[in-house]
Design a protein around this motif. Structure first.
Motif, PDB file in Angstrom:
ATOM      1  N   HIS A  65       0.844  -1.197   0.000  1.00 57.27           N
ATOM      2  CA  HIS A  65       0.000   0.000   0.000  1.00 57.27           C
ATOM      3  C   HIS A  65       0.882   1.252   0.000  1.00 57.27           C
ATOM      4  O   HIS A  65       1.363   1.701   1.035  1.00 57.27           O
ATOM      5  CB  HIS A  65      -0.921  -0.026   1.220  1.00 57.27           C
ATOM      6  N   GLN A  66       1.036   1.839  -1.156  1.00 56.32           N
ATOM      7  CA  GLN A  66       1.955   2.965  -1.337  1.00 56.32           C
ATOM      8  C   GLN A  66       1.563   4.183  -0.493  1.00 56.32           C
ATOM      9  O   GLN A  66       2.430   4.830   0.100  1.00 56.32           O
ATOM     10  CB  GLN A  66       2.026   3.343  -2.810  1.00 56.32           C
ATOM     11  N   ASN A  67       0.295   4.516  -0.443  1.00 52.00           N
ATOM     12  CA  ASN A  67      -0.135   5.692   0.323  1.00 52.00           C
ATOM     13  C   ASN A  67       0.142   5.515   1.821  1.00 52.00           C
ATOM     14  O   ASN A  67       0.623   6.438   2.479  1.00 52.00           O
ATOM     15  CB  ASN A  67      -1.621   5.981   0.104  1.00 52.00           C
ATOM     16  N   LEU A  68      -0.151   4.340   2.339  1.00 53.35           N
ATOM     17  CA  LEU A  68       0.116   4.082   3.746  1.00 53.35           C
ATOM     18  C   LEU A  68       1.621   4.100   4.017  1.00 53.35           C
ATOM     19  O   LEU A  68       2.069   4.653   5.019  1.00 53.35           O
ATOM     20  CB  LEU A  68      -0.483   2.746   4.190  1.00 53.35           C
ATOM     21  N   ARG A  69       2.391   3.520   3.130  1.00 53.38           N
ATOM     22  CA  ARG A  69       3.856   3.498   3.278  1.00 53.38           C
ATOM     23  C   ARG A  69       4.408   4.925   3.315  1.00 53.38           C
ATOM     24  O   ARG A  69       5.279   5.247   4.119  1.00 53.38           O
ATOM     25  CB  ARG A  69       4.499   2.688   2.152  1.00 53.38           C
ATOM     26  N   TYR A  70       3.878   5.799   2.483  1.00 49.36           N
ATOM     27  CA  TYR A  70       4.326   7.195   2.442  1.00 49.36           C
ATOM     28  C   TYR A  70       4.017   7.911   3.760  1.00 49.36           C
ATOM     29  O   TYR A  70       4.879   8.575   4.340  1.00 49.36           O
ATOM     30  CB  TYR A  70       3.658   7.919   1.262  1.00 49.36           C
ATOM     31  N   VAL A  71       2.793   7.755   4.255  1.00 50.66           N
ATOM     32  CA  VAL A  71       2.402   8.387   5.516  1.00 50.66           C
ATOM     33  C   VAL A  71       3.229   7.807   6.663  1.00 50.66           C
ATOM     34  O   VAL A  71       3.726   8.540   7.520  1.00 50.66           O
ATOM     35  CB  VAL A  71       0.887   8.229   5.774  1.00 50.66           C
ATOM     36  N   PRO A  89       1.085  12.887  17.890  1.00 52.41           N
ATOM     37  CA  PRO A  89       0.289  11.673  17.681  1.00 52.41           C
ATOM     38  C   PRO A  89      -1.093  11.941  17.090  1.00 52.41           C
ATOM     39  O   PRO A  89      -1.578  11.161  16.290  1.00 52.41           O
ATOM     40  CB  PRO A  89       0.176  11.056  19.072  1.00 52.41           C
ATOM     41  N   VAL A  90      -1.707  13.046  17.475  1.00 48.31           N
ATOM     42  CA  VAL A  90      -3.041  13.364  16.942  1.00 48.31           C
ATOM     43  C   VAL A  90      -2.945  13.646  15.446  1.00 48.31           C
ATOM     44  O   VAL A  90      -3.784  13.187  14.657  1.00 48.31           O
ATOM     45  CB  VAL A  90      -3.670  14.557  17.705  1.00 48.31           C
ATOM     46  N   GLU A  91      -1.910  14.363  15.040  1.00 45.59           N
ATOM     47  CA  GLU A  91      -1.711  14.630  13.616  1.00 45.59           C
ATOM     48  C   GLU A  91      -1.436  13.334  12.859  1.00 45.59           C
ATOM     49  O   GLU A  91      -1.921  13.143  11.740  1.00 45.59           O
ATOM     50  CB  GLU A  91      -0.554  15.611  13.410  1.00 45.59           C
ATOM     51  N   ALA A  92      -0.671  12.436  13.475  1.00 49.90           N
ATOM     52  CA  ALA A  92      -0.373  11.146  12.832  1.00 49.90           C
ATOM     53  C   ALA A  92      -1.657  10.363  12.584  1.00 49.90           C
ATOM     54  O   ALA A  92      -1.862   9.801  11.503  1.00 49.90           O
ATOM     55  CB  ALA A  92       0.597  10.344  13.698  1.00 49.90           C
ATOM     56  N   LEU A 105      -3.315   9.293   8.919  1.00 50.97           N
ATOM     57  CA  LEU A 105      -3.739   7.934   8.573  1.00 50.97           C
ATOM     58  C   LEU A 105      -5.196   7.915   8.138  1.00 50.97           C
ATOM     59  O   LEU A 105      -5.551   7.260   7.156  1.00 50.97           O
ATOM     60  CB  LEU A 105      -3.534   6.987   9.763  1.00 50.97           C
ATOM     61  N   ARG A 106      -6.030   8.644   8.841  1.00 49.11           N
ATOM     62  CA  ARG A 106      -7.451   8.691   8.484  1.00 49.11           C
ATOM     63  C   ARG A 106      -7.676   9.370   7.143  1.00 49.11           C
ATOM     64  O   ARG A 106      -8.682   9.134   6.480  1.00 49.11           O
ATOM     65  CB  ARG A 106      -8.252   9.431   9.560  1.00 49.11           C
ATOM     66  N   GLY A 107      -6.729  10.211   6.718  1.00 45.96           N
ATOM     67  CA  GLY A 107      -6.863  10.941   5.461  1.00 45.96           C
ATOM     68  C   GLY A 107      -6.457  10.152   4.231  1.00 45.96           C
ATOM     69  O   GLY A 107      -6.614  10.622   3.109  1.00 45.96           O
ATOM     70  N   ILE A 108      -5.944   8.947   4.414  1.00 44.94           N
ATOM     71  CA  ILE A 108      -5.562   8.120   3.264  1.00 44.94           C
ATOM     72  C   ILE A 108      -6.839   7.733   2.517  1.00 44.94           C
ATOM     73  O   ILE A 108      -7.726   7.087   3.083  1.00 44.94           O
ATOM     74  CB  ILE A 108      -4.765   6.882   3.702  1.00 44.94           C
ATOM     75  N   CYS A 109      -6.901   8.123   1.252  1.00 41.25           N
ATOM     76  CA  CYS A 109      -8.158   8.034   0.500  1.00 41.25           C
ATOM     77  C   CYS A 109      -8.648   6.602   0.275  1.00 41.25           C
ATOM     78  O   CYS A 109      -9.844   6.374   0.222  1.00 41.25           O
ATOM     79  CB  CYS A 109      -8.027   8.758  -0.832  1.00 41.25           C
ATOM     80  N   ASP A 110      -7.763   5.646   0.151  1.00 42.63           N
ATOM     81  CA  ASP A 110      -8.204   4.286  -0.164  1.00 42.63           C
ATOM     82  C   ASP A 110      -8.060   3.341   1.025  1.00 42.63           C
ATOM     83  O   ASP A 110      -7.926   2.132   0.872  1.00 42.63           O
ATOM     84  CB  ASP A 110      -7.485   3.738  -1.392  1.00 42.63           C
ATOM     85  N   LEU A 111      -8.100   3.920   2.232  1.00 40.92           N
ATOM     86  CA  LEU A 111      -8.029   3.129   3.458  1.00 40.92           C
ATOM     87  C   LEU A 111      -8.983   3.762   4.469  1.00 40.92           C
ATOM     88  O   LEU A 111      -8.685   4.789   5.060  1.00 40.92           O
ATOM     89  CB  LEU A 111      -6.591   3.134   3.994  1.00 40.92           C
ATOM     90  N   ASP A 112     -10.166   3.169   4.617  1.00 36.00           N
ATOM     91  CA  ASP A 112     -11.165   3.708   5.543  1.00 36.00           C
ATOM     92  C   ASP A 112     -10.800   3.303   6.965  1.00 36.00           C
ATOM     93  O   ASP A 112     -10.681   2.113   7.259  1.00 36.00           O
ATOM     94  CB  ASP A 112     -12.565   3.178   5.209  1.00 36.00           C
ATOM     95  N   LEU A 132      -3.800   1.060  14.385  1.00 41.55           N
ATOM     96  CA  LEU A 132      -2.881   0.826  13.271  1.00 41.55           C
ATOM     97  C   LEU A 132      -1.531   1.477  13.538  1.00 41.55           C
ATOM     98  O   LEU A 132      -0.480   0.885  13.270  1.00 41.55           O
ATOM     99  CB  LEU A 132      -3.486   1.374  11.974  1.00 41.55           C
ATOM    100  N   LEU A 133      -1.547   2.663  14.080  1.00 37.52           N
ATOM    101  CA  LEU A 133      -0.319   3.375  14.412  1.00 37.52           C
ATOM    102  C   LEU A 133       0.508   2.599  15.433  1.00 37.52           C
ATOM    103  O   LEU A 133       1.721   2.428  15.280  1.00 37.52           O
ATOM    104  CB  LEU A 133      -0.675   4.762  14.931  1.00 37.52           C
ATOM    105  N   ARG A 134      -0.155   2.109  16.471  1.00 32.47           N
ATOM    106  CA  ARG A 134       0.558   1.296  17.471  1.00 32.47           C
ATOM    107  C   ARG A 134       1.069   0.007  16.862  1.00 32.47           C
ATOM    108  O   ARG A 134       2.185  -0.431  17.154  1.00 32.47           O
ATOM    109  CB  ARG A 134      -0.351   1.013  18.657  1.00 32.47           C
TER     110      ARG A 134
END
Length: 151
Positions: free
Chosen positions: A75-81, A93-96, A100-107, A116-118
Motif C-alpha cells: 500500500h503505497q499511500n500508507l507506506r508514504y504516511v 500523535p493526533v496529527e499522525a 492515517l485517516r486521510g488516506i483516500c483508499d483506506l477507511d 494501526l499506528l501502534r
C-alpha cells in the motif's frame, strides 16, 4: 469482499473479518493497494481484543505484525504516511492519526487509526513511537498492555 471484511471488522467480528479478508490474499484480480488495504484490515482484526482473547497470544500478534509489514509493502499511500511518521516529520500523535485517516483508499475510524499506528510502531520495533502512542491507547488495549506488563 474487501468491504464485507471491513464491515465485519467494524462490527467487532474479528474471526469473520479475517476469514473474509484471507480470501483476497491470493491477489488474483485485485489491485496492489486493495490487497494492501485487506492486509491492514486483517492486521487490525488480528490485533483486536476479540482475536487475542483474555490473554495475548504470541502467534496471533505475530500474524498481525506480519500482515502490517506486508501491507506496507503493498500500500503505497500508507507506506508514504508511515515513512513521514517514522522519520519524525509528523511528531504529534493526533496529527499522525489524522494523516492515517486521510488516506483516500483506506477507511479508518479514529480508534482503528490509533490501533494501526501502534501496530506499525510495534512491528517496526519502534519503542519510542509506542511510548508516544500510549497517550492514544484504546481503553481495551490499555487493559491488554497492562496485563502484558504484569506477566
Amino acid at each position: 469482499r474487501l468491504q464485507l471484511g471491513y464491515c465485519h471488522l467494524c462490527n467487532g467480528d474479528a474471526a469473520q473479518a479475517v476469514g473474509t479478508l484471507e480470501i483476497l490474499d491470493s491477489g488474483l484480480g485485485i489491485l496492489r493497494s486493495q490487497l494492501g488495504t485487506a492486509k491492514a484490515y486483517m492486521a487490525l482484526a488480528l490485533d483486536s481484543p476479540a482475536a487475542l482473547g483474555a490473554l495475548p497470544q504470541p502467534h496471533v500478534l505475530r500474524r498481525a505484525e506480519d500482515a502490517i509489514r506486508e501491507c506496507l509493502v503493498l500500500h503505497q499511500n500508507l507506506r508514504y504516511v508511515w515513512s513521514d511518521i517514522e522519520s519524525g516529520a509528523v511528531s504529534n500523535p493526533v496529527e499522525a492519526v489524522q494523516r492515517l485517516r486521510g488516506i483516500c483508499d483506506l477507511d479508518l475510524t479514529s480508534m482503528q487509526a490509533k490501533q494501526l499506528l501502534r501496530l506499525m510502531s510495534r512491528s517496526s520495533g519502534r519503542a519510542d513511537l509506542i511510548q508516544v502512542m500510549a497517550s492514544l491507547a484504546v481503553p481495551q488495549q490499555q487493559q491488554l498492555q497492562q496485563q502484558q506488563q504484569q506477566q
